[in-house]
Write a protein that holds these residues in place. Structure first.
Motif: not given
Length: 227
Positions: A74-78, A161-174
């Motif tokens: 994944s790509l993470a914010s430094n 329903n067991g779904l969690i949205q990650l803050n994609v400004r912090l950590w993103f796979h894509g």
């Protein structure tokens, strides 16, 4: 009668490996050779028209990431990575909050920033190694509290329903296009509120300043310290 000597091949220019135009040098060399062969006759009546030019490319062996495990990367914010470490050292986040976030971040579905874990699945996943060590496992209630705290930090958002949205400004796979698409979707869902998820990243670091004024209070005729 002696045979004509074999035609000599034109020397091929060797591009400088350090040059960024090495590929274009090869291209120009091929064009020059094929154009020269097509027009080498001195008699204009016997010159041939160039019908087509064929190029052959070597495989592009671009280096790929060599990552441990089979879960990709994944790509993470430094900035966030360092902020996370600072929070842990300063005891501004608990061990359970840190562990739950890292576990969730590592399981996101590519291009979405979404993980599909119930709190029980997070609990079982975190306890996978501790079961072989005889240590104290993390409880589901502790995971529950950690998830609520992470939502308050705006690091994650629960979708149900067991779904969690990650803050994609912090950590993103894509890739970046997918990230911008997710950010636009989140902006619409939150009516483009600049303070809503995924902005306003916490926890807020505010330290109360102590009043250490040592000036003399005229009412008592002596120095008074407050704190």
């Amino acid at each position: 009668m002696t045979a004509d000597p074999p035609a000599r091949r034109r020397p091929r220019a060797v591009p400088d490996a350090a040059s960024g135009d090495a590929g274009f040098d090869d291209l120009l060399q091929v064009l020059g050779e094929q154009l020269g062969e097509a027009t080498q006759s001195a008699d204009p009546r016997t010159r041939r028209k160039l019908k087509n030019v064929t190029f052959e490319y070597e495989p592009d062996r671009t280096a790929v990431h060599d990552m441990a495990g089979d879960a990709g990367y994944s790509l993470a914010s430094n900035w966030f990575t360092q902020f996370l470490a600072q929070l842990a050292v300063a005891n501004r986040i608990t061990k359970s909050q840190l562990c739950v976030f890292l576990y969730v971040a590592g399981g996101q579905q590519r291009g979405t920033g979404i993980t599909q874990y119930t709190q029980q699945q997070i609990t079982d996943g975190l306890n996978e190694l501790i079961a072989h060590q005889g240590g104290k496992p993390i409880s589901r209630s502790t995971v529950n509290r950690a998830v609520r705290a992470l939502v308050g930090f705006k690091w994650i958002e629960q979708l149900g329903n067991g779904l969690i949205q990650l803050n994609v400004r912090l950590w993103f796979h894509g890739n970046s296009n997918a990230q911008h698409a997710v950010l636009e979707q989140l902006a619409v869902q939150h009516e483009r509120d600049p303070d809503a998820f995924p902005h306003g990243i916490g926890p807020d670091i505010h330290q109360e300043e102590l009043d250490l004024d040592f000036t003399e209070d005229s009412r008592y005729g002596a120095g008074r310290r407050t704190g």
